[in-house]
Enzyme design. Structure first.
Site, mmCIF file in Angstrom:
data_model
loop_
_atom_site.group_PDB
_atom_site.id
_atom_site.type_symbol
_atom_site.label_atom_id
_atom_site.label_comp_id
_atom_site.label_asym_id
_atom_site.label_seq_id
_atom_site.Cartn_x
_atom_site.Cartn_y
_atom_site.Cartn_z
ATOM 1 C CB SER A 1 -0.955 -0.005 1.195
ATOM 2 O OG SER A 1 -0.255 -0.226 2.389
ATOM 3 C CG HIS B 1 -4.240 -0.692 -1.141
ATOM 4 N ND1 HIS B 1 -4.724 0.596 -1.254
ATOM 5 C CD2 HIS B 1 -3.833 -0.818 0.134
ATOM 6 C CE1 HIS B 1 -4.589 1.227 -0.105
ATOM 7 N NE2 HIS B 1 -4.047 0.386 0.766
ATOM 8 C CE LYS C 1 -7.307 0.442 2.238
ATOM 9 N NZ LYS C 1 -6.667 -0.621 3.022
HETATM 10 C C1 LIG Z 1 -6.484 -0.968 4.418
HETATM 11 C C2 LIG Z 1 -5.782 -2.234 4.609
HETATM 12 C C3 LIG Z 1 -6.123 -3.112 5.634
HETATM 13 C C4 LIG Z 1 -7.159 -2.760 6.655
HETATM 14 O O1 LIG Z 1 -8.435 -2.773 6.105
HETATM 15 P P1 LIG Z 1 -9.656 -2.211 6.980
HETATM 16 O O2 LIG Z 1 -10.839 -2.900 6.424
HETATM 17 O O3 LIG Z 1 -9.663 -0.732 6.807
HETATM 18 O O4 LIG Z 1 -9.377 -2.596 8.400
HETATM 19 C C5 LIG Z 1 -5.481 -4.324 5.700
HETATM 20 N N1 LIG Z 1 -4.516 -4.663 4.810
HETATM 21 C C6 LIG Z 1 -4.130 -3.827 3.826
HETATM 22 C C7 LIG Z 1 -3.067 -4.235 2.869
HETATM 23 C C8 LIG Z 1 -4.743 -2.580 3.711
HETATM 24 O O5 LIG Z 1 -4.348 -1.753 2.755
#
Ligand SMILES: *Cc1c(COP(=O)(O)O)cnc(C)c1O
Length: 400
Positions: free
Chosen positions: A188, A216, A247
């Site tokens: 990310s 992502h 996301k």
């Molecule tokens: C955003 C993200 C998370 C966390 O996701 P949430 O649903 O916001 O808790 C976990 N792993 C990765 C790689 C992320 O980018």
């Protein structure tokens, strides 16, 4: 609270402030989008938003909002229960079956967030007889989840397939019963895609399982947005996918694990963040269901996202910025110095461009950056305006 403890906290906060590392939250006075209203001096001002995970621009999509409103009327506001007591509505099973089908897996299980999915996935599946081999740049939630399991831990340098093979050999030498390789699908902070074909080949050769955190990627990368397994051709060689509804898929909240039925069945019995945490709100569940339908069909939005990615990356490169290479909509502008990243973010903000500077401990020391993220909610004109602002600020700050 004791005076000593309060003084200790204040000291720590001052240290963070003095190091230029204090994170301040800006207030948004409206919905998430390509342009957002920032609360400012009692009023608000509009900025171009380059730092949301709103890749397809679905966070405020009218059909998703409508589906959530309808669920509020039909299923109520909250569940006030964990899933296994009295917190499972038809909606929850629908979303689990839908995300599993979308990703080509037998079944899926929901969590309050992907942070919880990653926190809960390792411990029930592996014991101290087993091994987890983890990429060094994996998300904090994978690191925490691995810590919570009793399996032996092995780490390999980001994306280094020789190092991964060494760690698989080391796990074998230590007598591991089962081995699981864990990696982000897209890293990310860098925007790089994991080399899943090579990882899956090694997994096959050494008899390891593969877990990919595709937060992502799910919804916007690969055919129909099926994520990095689809993008890289690794496909169903990936055994376990973890992901988020927070996301691309509507951006509300909620996480999931998608895998074979026995994996999901066991997680439903044993995963602690599932057993001991409240069920997803009906409106969020219904909105996320609609978001999958829209994302699956959104080749047009994926094309817009790819066009913006290409245009912004080319413009920044031509101007002379130091970018990390890659093809995902995450485009990190490397600055090195934490304070400079904060200065640049502030200067861009003055020009109506909303970005965030990232620095240690979110990224390694000395690798501070402005991480920009493209969105299908942006217009071509927004991209050009953003480029002009980056070049002006980069020149002012002596970066260019
Ligand atoms: C955003 C993200 C998370 C966390 O996701 P949430 O649903 O916001 O808790 C976990 N792993 C990765 C790689 C992320 O980018």
């Amino acid at each position: 609270m004791s005076d000593d403890f309060t003084a200790h906290l204040k000291n720590t906060l001052e240290e963070i402030e003095e190091a230029g590392l204090y994170k301040r939250e800006r207030l948004i006075a409206g919905p998430q989008g390509g342009r957002i209203d920032i609360a400012s001096d009692g009023g608000k001002r509009e900025v171009i938003n380059l730092c949301a995970n709103n890749y397809l621009g679905l966070a405020n999509h009218p059909e998703i909002v409508a589906a959530a409103k309808q669920a509020l009327d039909e299923f109520g506001f909250g569940m006030a229960s964990v899933r296994f007591i009295c917190g499972t509505q038809t909606l929850h099973r629908q979303l689990e079956e839908r995300i599993a089908r979308y990703l080509g897996k037998e079944d899926a299980i929901l969590f309050a967030a992907c942070f919880d999915a990653n926190g809960g996935v390792f411990e029930p599946l592996l014991t101290d007889a087993d091994a987890i081999v983890s990429d060094s740049l994996n998300h904090a939630s994978i690191i925490d989840g691995v810590r919570l399991s009793k399996a032996k831990r092995y780490r390999f340098a980001n994306g280094d397939m020789d190092a991964l093979e060494d760690q698989l050999k080391a796990a074998d030498a230590d007598g591991a019963r089962f081995k699981l390789i864990a990696t982000d699908g897209v890293f990310s902070m860098d925007g790089a895609v994991a080399n899943l074909p090579a990882i899956c080949d090694l997994a096959e050769r050494y008899g390891a399982l593969v877990l990919v955190d595709d937060c992502h990627a799910t919804g916007h990368l690969g055919e129909k947005g099926r994520g990095t397994p689809a993008l890289t051709g690794a496909g169903d060689k990936v055994d376990i996918v973890t992901g988020t509804f927070g996301k691309t898929l509507g951006g509300a909240m909620g996480g999931f694990v998608a895998a074979s039925k026995p994996v999901i069945d066991l997680l439903r019995q044993r995963a602690r963040p599932y057993l001991f945490s409240n069920s997803l709100a009906p409106a969020v569940t219904a909105g996320s269901l609609k978001a999958i339908d829209i994302a699956e069909a959104a080749d047009d939005r994926r094309a817009t996202l790819a066009r913006h990615t290409k245009r912004f990356r080319a413009g920044l490169t031509e101007a002379g910025f130091d970018l990390l290479p890659g093809e995902t909509p995450i485009i990190p502008v490397m600055l090195g110095d934490a304070a400079l990243s904060q200065k640049m973010a502030a200067a861009l903000d003055e020009r109506g461009i909303y970005v965030t500077g990232f620095f240690y401990p979110v990224v390694p020391k000395g690798k501070a950056r402005i991480r920009t993220q493209m969105s299908a909610a942006l217009s071509d004109a927004d991209i050009d305006t953003a480029l002009e602002a980056f070049i002006a600020v980069g020149t002012d700050l002596g970066i260019l």
